[in-house]
Design an enzyme around this catalytic site. Structure first.
Site: not given
Ligand code: EPU
Length: 333
Positions: A157, A232, A328
């Site tokens: 990012r 995010s 972010e």
């Molecule tokens: N999780 C939780 N609780 C929550 C949210 C997530 O326990 O409320 C856990 C999930 O179960 C999983 C892990 O956290 O084990 C990762 O969650 P998720 O796959 O939803 O992805 P993320 O890391 O929260 C990132 C990006 C997103 C992108 C997704 C999918 C960042 C800051 N965010 O989110 O990007 O869509 O991966 O690849 O890196 C954005 O940047 O605006 C964005 C939406």
């Protein structure tokens, strides 16, 4: 203060600017930059900003159109898009024309011009994996400059436009290097595999992947047209192995992604949920019920209310996990 920005930011925050100028070409942008005397702000899709106050100045809304196949080789195609092209429209264009590389990035809100700035990424790929080069106008001189991939210093990012060159250039056009079939499919993200399996797809096309990502995103992330948000709100923190070891001992279920340099990335959404914030509502704001990393505007929230919630969340995470979350979303003051 006579131009409402509510329709121009996905948080749906009501704030005003003196004026909004829609930029439709490089030539027009250069003219505007020459004449402008007031402070100005460069706006893409408004999907990664939080407006705290009214803006004293002019908003330049980047609307440069155009998707074009620039060059075609045996295995790859160079596709360009104007800064104002809607990101998802570009992905759909690529998928419809069987050009591979963008499908995992389906349904990300925002515009093409903003996409390299923060190296957008999702479901196993980042823009840096398909980026070729971009054209940008230098604000101080009006000169058009080409930046190749190396010059952008892409990180998680992050790019040079968020650091050394912040506020110095306006991106006008971006080139992508895409594949012709057979494509290299990115299926590493577990949820994509599950959706494909559930729909009985065993030999996925890029369209199948795009559809799977659209399904996952629509189920998990709130649609900004229905409930204001900017995806995010924080970045996923990267911590050193020592801190990780102690957290792992305390929380053996902590999801974690080891990085090539020995550090460990943690999902901020999980950390926030552990602090009890998931789905919580505070006045007009809250965190999304299915994704605690997404802060939402339930209607009529001020930017400052969302910021106040973000600061409270950050403090909880700091106290519980000794981790400082970095925003972010860009705050516009
Ligand atoms: N999780 C939780 N609780 C929550 C949210 C997530 O326990 O409320 C856990 C999930 O179960 C999983 C892990 O956290 O084990 C990762 O969650 P998720 O796959 O939803 O992805 P993320 O890391 O929260 C990132 C990006 C997103 C992108 C997704 C999918 C960042 C800051 N965010 O989110 O990007 O869509 O991966 O690849 O890196 C954005 O940047 O605006 C964005 C939406």
């Amino acid at each position: 203060m006579n131009k409402s920005l509510q329709a121009f930011n996905t948080f749906g925050i009501e704030a005003y600017a003196d004026q909004l100028i829609e930029i439709n070409s490089v030539a027009q942008l250069r003219e505007v930059l020459q004449d402008i005397t007031e402070p100005f702000y460069v706006l893409g899709g408004g999907s990664n900003i939080l407006l705290l106050n009214n803006l004293k100045g002019v908003v330049l809304k980047m609307s440069i159109p155009g998707i074009k196949v620039e060059r075609t080789f045996k295995k790859v195609v160079y596709l360009s898009a104007g800064a104002g092209v809607n990101w998802h429209q570009l992905v759909l264009y690529a998928v419809e024309n069987d050009l591979g590389g963008l499908e995992n990035l389906s349904l990300i809100p925002g515009t093409v011009g903003a996409s390299p700035m923060q190296n957008i990424g999702a479901y196993g790929i980042e823009i840096k994996d398909v980026f070729h080069r971009l054209e940008a106008v230098e604000i101080a001189t009006g000169k058009v400059k080409v930046f190749r991939k190396k010059a952008l210093a892409f990180g998680y990012r992050n790019s040079i436009f968020k650091n050394k060159l912040k506020g110095k250039y306006i991106i006008t056009k971006v080139w992508f290097k895409l594949t012709k079939p057979p494509h290299r499919l990115r299926l590493s993200y577990g949820a994509i595999q599950s959706v494909l399996a559930a729909s009985g797809v065993d030999q996925p096309t890029i369209r199948d992947i795009s559809n799977a990502v659209i399904k996952i995103r629509s189920e998990k992330l709130p649609d900004p047209r229905e409930i204001g948000n900017a995806g995010s709100f924080f970045k996923n923190p990267v911590i050193d192995v020592k801190l990780f070891a102690s957290l792992y001992q305390q929380y053996p279920k902590i999801p974690h992604y080891p990085q090539a340099d020995g550090t460990v990335k943690l999902p901020a959404g999980w950390l926030i949920e552990q602090c009890g914030w998931k789905g919580k509502r505070v006045g007009n704001t809250g965190t999304h019920v299915r994704q605690a990393l997404v802060l939402v505007n339930y209607g009529n929230a001020k930017g400052s209310e969302i910021q106040a919630l973000a600061l409270k969340i950050r403090e909880s995470v700091r106290q519980k996990f000794k981790i400082s979350l970095e925003m972010e979303v860009n705050i516009w003051d």
